[in-house]
Design a protein around this motif. Structure first.
Motif, PDB file in Angstrom:
ATOM      1  N   GLY A  65       6.938  72.206 -13.200  1.00 30.93           N
ATOM      2  CA  GLY A  65       8.332  72.536 -12.909  1.00 30.93           C
ATOM      3  C   GLY A  65       8.562  73.368 -11.663  1.00 30.93           C
ATOM      4  O   GLY A  65       9.690  73.769 -11.382  1.00 30.93           O
ATOM      5  N   VAL A  66       7.507  73.640 -10.901  1.00 29.84           N
ATOM      6  CA  VAL A  66       7.658  74.453  -9.687  1.00 29.84           C
ATOM      7  C   VAL A  66       8.212  73.566  -8.562  1.00 29.84           C
ATOM      8  O   VAL A  66       7.800  72.419  -8.408  1.00 29.84           O
ATOM      9  CB  VAL A  66       6.283  75.053  -9.286  1.00 29.84           C
ATOM     10  N   HIS A  67       9.146  74.111  -7.772  1.00 30.77           N
ATOM     11  CA  HIS A  67       9.730  73.341  -6.666  1.00 30.77           C
ATOM     12  C   HIS A  67       9.193  73.750  -5.308  1.00 30.77           C
ATOM     13  O   HIS A  67       9.177  72.958  -4.378  1.00 30.77           O
ATOM     14  CB  HIS A  67      11.253  73.536  -6.618  1.00 30.77           C
ATOM     15  N   VAL A  68       8.821  75.036  -5.196  1.00 30.84           N
ATOM     16  CA  VAL A  68       8.414  75.578  -3.889  1.00 30.84           C
ATOM     17  C   VAL A  68       7.174  76.437  -4.089  1.00 30.84           C
ATOM     18  O   VAL A  68       7.127  77.257  -5.005  1.00 30.84           O
ATOM     19  CB  VAL A  68       9.522  76.489  -3.289  1.00 30.84           C
ATOM     20  N   THR A  69       6.179  76.253  -3.212  1.00 31.80           N
ATOM     21  CA  THR A  69       5.040  77.164  -3.258  1.00 31.80           C
ATOM     22  C   THR A  69       5.065  78.096  -2.046  1.00 31.80           C
ATOM     23  O   THR A  69       5.394  77.671  -0.944  1.00 31.80           O
ATOM     24  CB  THR A  69       3.683  76.427  -3.295  1.00 31.80           C
ATOM     25  N   PHE A  70       4.711  79.353  -2.286  1.00 31.80           N
ATOM     26  CA  PHE A  70       4.642  80.323  -1.186  1.00 31.80           C
ATOM     27  C   PHE A  70       3.309  80.183  -0.459  1.00 31.80           C
ATOM     28  O   PHE A  70       2.463  81.077  -0.473  1.00 31.80           O
ATOM     29  CB  PHE A  70       4.801  81.744  -1.716  1.00 31.80           C
ATOM     30  N   SER A  71       3.085  79.070   0.122  1.00 26.02           N
ATOM     31  CA  SER A  71       1.847  78.759   0.811  1.00 26.02           C
ATOM     32  C   SER A  71       2.185  77.697   1.858  1.00 26.02           C
ATOM     33  O   SER A  71       3.128  76.936   1.637  1.00 26.02           O
ATOM     34  CB  SER A  71       0.841  78.230  -0.217  1.00 26.02           C
ATOM     35  N   PRO A  72       1.503  77.565   2.983  1.00 27.00           N
ATOM     36  CA  PRO A  72       0.265  78.251   3.336  1.00 27.00           C
ATOM     37  C   PRO A  72       0.493  79.609   4.014  1.00 27.00           C
ATOM     38  O   PRO A  72       1.509  79.844   4.635  1.00 27.00           O
ATOM     39  CB  PRO A  72      -0.349  77.286   4.362  1.00 27.00           C
ATOM     40  N   VAL A  91       5.764  69.450  -3.645  1.00 26.06           N
ATOM     41  CA  VAL A  91       6.559  70.682  -3.665  1.00 26.06           C
ATOM     42  C   VAL A  91       6.843  71.072  -2.219  1.00 26.06           C
ATOM     43  O   VAL A  91       6.119  70.661  -1.311  1.00 26.06           O
ATOM     44  CB  VAL A  91       5.820  71.849  -4.372  1.00 26.06           C
ATOM     45  N   ALA A  92       7.904  71.854  -2.020  1.00 24.05           N
ATOM     46  CA  ALA A  92       8.181  72.340  -0.666  1.00 24.05           C
ATOM     47  C   ALA A  92       7.220  73.480  -0.365  1.00 24.05           C
ATOM     48  O   ALA A  92       6.885  74.277  -1.248  1.00 24.05           O
ATOM     49  CB  ALA A  92       9.628  72.811  -0.568  1.00 24.05           C
ATOM     50  N   ALA A  93       6.773  73.548   0.895  1.00 20.55           N
ATOM     51  CA  ALA A  93       5.842  74.612   1.294  1.00 20.55           C
ATOM     52  C   ALA A  93       6.604  75.709   2.023  1.00 20.55           C
ATOM     53  O   ALA A  93       7.662  75.480   2.595  1.00 20.55           O
ATOM     54  CB  ALA A  93       4.766  74.024   2.206  1.00 20.55           C
ATOM     55  N   CYS A  94       6.033  76.915   1.966  1.00 23.15           N
ATOM     56  CA  CYS A  94       6.638  78.072   2.639  1.00 23.15           C
ATOM     57  C   CYS A  94       5.541  78.756   3.445  1.00 23.15           C
ATOM     58  O   CYS A  94       4.628  79.347   2.872  1.00 23.15           O
ATOM     59  CB  CYS A  94       7.204  79.021   1.584  1.00 23.15           C
ATOM     60  N   VAL A  95       5.592  78.637   4.756  1.00 22.94           N
ATOM     61  CA  VAL A  95       4.546  79.259   5.567  1.00 22.94           C
ATOM     62  C   VAL A  95       4.838  80.757   5.663  1.00 22.94           C
ATOM     63  O   VAL A  95       5.992  81.180   5.714  1.00 22.94           O
ATOM     64  CB  VAL A  95       4.445  78.586   6.958  1.00 22.94           C
ATOM     65  N   LYS A  96       3.794  81.563   5.666  1.00 22.84           N
ATOM     66  CA  LYS A  96       3.991  83.014   5.672  1.00 22.84           C
ATOM     67  C   LYS A  96       2.817  83.677   6.369  1.00 22.84           C
ATOM     68  O   LYS A  96       1.801  83.013   6.600  1.00 22.84           O
ATOM     69  CB  LYS A  96       4.146  83.529   4.238  1.00 22.84           C
TER      70      LYS A  96
END
Ligand code: BGC
Length: 710
Positions: free
Chosen positions: A126-133, A179-184
């Motif tokens: 059920g996750v939509h977005v991961t805080f990665s990479p 899932v959508a990725a979130c670069v950080k």
């Protein structure tokens, strides 16, 4: 939903609703509370308000999130679905090796596969977005978060950034299993002064653009949907309220049009930085800087509506930010299917499936780095082998960002050895202080596998150290074991390069095992017993000691460079007590058998305007096992309008070679790959003399000069 419908939805929303879309809360806010005494009370919210916010942090599980989504949509006046975001950093239930190890795979395909399977599991839950990479360059292993990055190098991290984004998102995030990725963490969070987490970053404009920003730029080019701001300051301004960084550089220069999210309470923390006067000021600064979502502070929640009503903040800024959040929800297909892939059936089908287990094992083998081998490895399976140290039986070697990992499935080194060598004659000594009897037994074994280093506890967020030496207990254990059995193979576990000069000097074989995830020890056992040929390469240099930090192969020439001699030379740039170079350099790693390189061939010695030079080598597998070789291209721009690095990684190709097979590996050199930020910060190349090297690691001397015409 069609764009015009989305537009109408935005127009129909009240100020309050819009501000709520920009708020992200953790799961603790969603209890069935009658009276508010928990987190919601601290944020002055009524019991329903958390349910009207736009996104939730750190929750997973298909049934749980379907239920939470139903409750949130029922309370949101327009029934807008929430976004569920979580830290799926190196896997969900099946944890793969930590990112510093993924970087050590030196293989973008492997990284993409890992991200893709991690996405499948997370999406099923059920996750939509991961805080990665996380692609912050890491050159200082005092910082505990080295573990979360793919390494020290802009080129390698850029390759990894692209591969990981592609693996998580595919070509369409609305598709099943994506899932959508979130670069950080934007930007340069990996360079806190003195390696102390959350500390300020002091970085010059050239280093920022030339090195640190490149991997984020690569992620943006790969279509990453979100960017997370960093806790640190740049130019004395917290990144989260840094308008130049977020609006001019990220949105302007890099062309990012997705969602910017703050790190955890990073907007609130600008008060501690002393750069915001109060929460309203922080909210105004962050929104003006272009930060769309406020993760876990009540700055937006408590101030945005009032600031707009009082004419202090332009409603257009709010609309822009909400629009980006709505677009992301739409791209994920949430208006049509608010649960996306989250279903118990998908969870059952995907999590820990055979494919995931197989990759967990293979990734363990392909990301461990063989640092030294006098020929003792691979071990034969007929002899008696002592397996020594607490870490050989520790399940906490998965990695510290594995909050969802099913640790009941963790395969320890001990269990891995039993599975890989079922008839092995092992003597297991699972402690760091063996008794005299145990030592006597270790003494009569044919070989010893000794595990030292760190489990997952001392690395990760906030786990900074001033001293990266191997801990004293393990050094003592190593000395004791070596004194009774010289055939000792040392495995070094941990999320950061530890200084191991004593072990490097005395041990006959060393493997950097990193933190290999749920099943990675099986892969490590595979390489110890020659069922797989080691092929990992260091994504971060291993220094001799803390005093060398920060360190990278990509140094600059000083006005007083050290001549090529051993030992200290007065009045040149060097240390009296340790060499300048690291113990093991970036890109280094051995296999069973050697990859032999022919001298570099160039199709021409001069690169003409608009032209290309082809640089080639023949690589031969000199050993008796199949080999995976990461062929590395380094270039030096000998003179420039600004001081240029002594060498930079500019190309990487992986070849698989059968025993005694030779393959030709070629790289095309063209003008764009020689560009850099010149004295006036223009991204250009300059004509002149260059050197290129193609070889096994960043220390290769297999080079040739060439000239670039003006
Ligand atoms: C970390 C981020 C993480 C966030 C959400 C923060 O403390 O710095 O990397 O994504 O928490 O869990």
């Amino acid at each position: 939903m069609k764009t015009d419908e989305l537009q109408r939805l935005l127009e129909d929303m009240t100020l309050e609703e819009k501000a709520e879309q920009l708020v992200q809360l953790h799961g603790g806010f969603f209890g069935d509370v009658g009276t508010i005494t928990g987190p919601a009370a601290e944020f002055s919210m009524d019991a329903d308000q958390p349910y009207r916010t736009g996104s939730v942090l750190g929750e997973a599980g298909a049934e749980h999130l379907r239920d939470l989504q139903d409750r949130m949509m029922a309370k949101q006046p327009h029934g807008i679905p929430a976004l569920f975001m979580a830290d799926v950093i190196h896997g969900y239930k099946t944890a793969f090796p930590v990112p510093i190890a993924i970087g050590s795979g030196f293989d973008a395909e492997l990284a993409e596969e890992i991200a893709s399977l991690a996405a499948e599991e997370a999406a099923a839950a059920g996750v939509h977005v991961t805080f990665s990479p996380m692609v912050d360059l890491v050159r200082d292993s005092r910082w505990g978060r080295c573990m979360e990055s793919t390494g020290e190098d802009p080129y390698l991290n850029s390759l990894m950034a692209k591969a990981l984004v592609k693996g998580f998102q595919g070509d369409d995030v609305s598709k099943p299993g994506k899932v959508a990725a979130c670069v950080k963490h934007f930007a340069a969070y990996g360079a806190p002064v003195a390696g102390r987490d959350y500390n300020v970053t002091e970085i010059c404009e050239h280093t920022l653009f030339e090195d640190y920003l490149k991997p984020y730029r690569a992620a943006v080019e790969a279509g990453v949907k979100l960017v997370m701001t960093a806790f640190n300051t740049i130019d004395r301004k917290p990144c989260t309220t840094n308008k130049r960084l977020l609006r001019d550089v990220l949105r302007g220069d890099m062309g990012f049009d997705g969602v910017v999210i703050s790190d955890y309470n990073a907007i609130g923390e600008t008060l501690n930085h002393g750069s915001s006067y109060d929460k309203a000021d922080a909210a105004k600064k962050a929104l003006e800087a272009g930060c769309d979502i406020d993760m876990m502070s009540d700055c937006y929640l408590g101030s945005v509506v009032r600031l707009i009503r009082e004419g202090e903040l332009d409603e257009k800024l709010l609309d822009e930010a909400v629009w980006r959040v709505l677009v992301l929800k739409n791209e994920l297909g949430l208006f049509e299917n608010p649960y996306k892939d989250g279903s118990p059936e998908n969870e059952k089908r995907v999590i820990f499936s055979e494919r995931h287990r197989e990759l967990g094992r293979r990734a363990g083998a392909e990301t461990a780095v063989l640092l030294k081998n006098n020929g003792i490895l691979p071990l034969g399976d007929s002899g008696k082998i002592a397996v020594v140290g607490e870490l050989t039986q520790d399940t906490r070697i998965v990695g510290s960002w594995s909050i969802f990992a099913d640790t009941s499935k963790t395969v320890t080194l001990k269990n891995a050895l039993c599975e890989v060598v079922p008839n092995g004659k092992f003597v297991f000594v699972g402690n760091d202080d063996p008794t005299d009897e145990e030592m006597a037994e270790i003494g009569v074994c044919d070989a010893v596998i000794l595990a030292v280093g760190e489990n997952e506890i001392p690395t990760g967020e906030s786990m900074s150290v001033a001293d990266i030496s191997l801990n004293k207990a393990h050094l003592r254990l190593f000395e004791r074991v070596m004194s009774c059995n010289k055939n000792t193979v040392v495995l070094v576990f941990g999320g950061r390069p530890l200084a191991i000069p004593e072990i490097a000097e005395k041990a006959p074989a060393i493997v950097e095992a990193w933190l290999p995830g749920t099943l990675g020890c099986l892969g490590i056992a595979d390489i110890l017993f020659g069922k797989k040929n080691p092929c990992g390469r260091l994504s971060m240099s291993i220094p001799y000691c803390s005093g060398q930090l920060p360190i990278s192969y990509s140094q600059f020439m000083t006005g007083r460079p050290k001549p090529k001699t051993d030992g200290f030379v007065r009045y040149v740039s060097n240390y009296m007590d340790v060499p300048n170079h690291p113990l093991y350099p970036f890109g280094y790693g051995l296999s069973y058998g050697e990859a032999k390189y022919s001298p570099v061939r160039l199709s021409a010695d001069v690169l003409k305007k608009g032209g290309v030079i082809t640089a080639s080598v023949d690589v031969t597998n000199d050993g008796g096992m199949e080999m995976k070789e990461a062929v590395q291209l380094y270039i030096r721009d000998v003179k420039g309008s600004v001081v240029r690095p002594v060498r930079e990684l500019k190309g990487l190709k992986t070849v698989r070679l059968m025993p005694h097979e030779t393959k030709t590996v070629s790289f095309e050199i063209d003008e764009p790959m020689l560009r850099f930020y010149d004295a006036d910060m223009n991204f250009v190349s300059e004509p002149g003399e260059f050197v290129l090297w193609i070889g096994h690691d960043s220390g290769t001397e297999n080079g040739r000069g060439f000239r670039v015409e003006g």
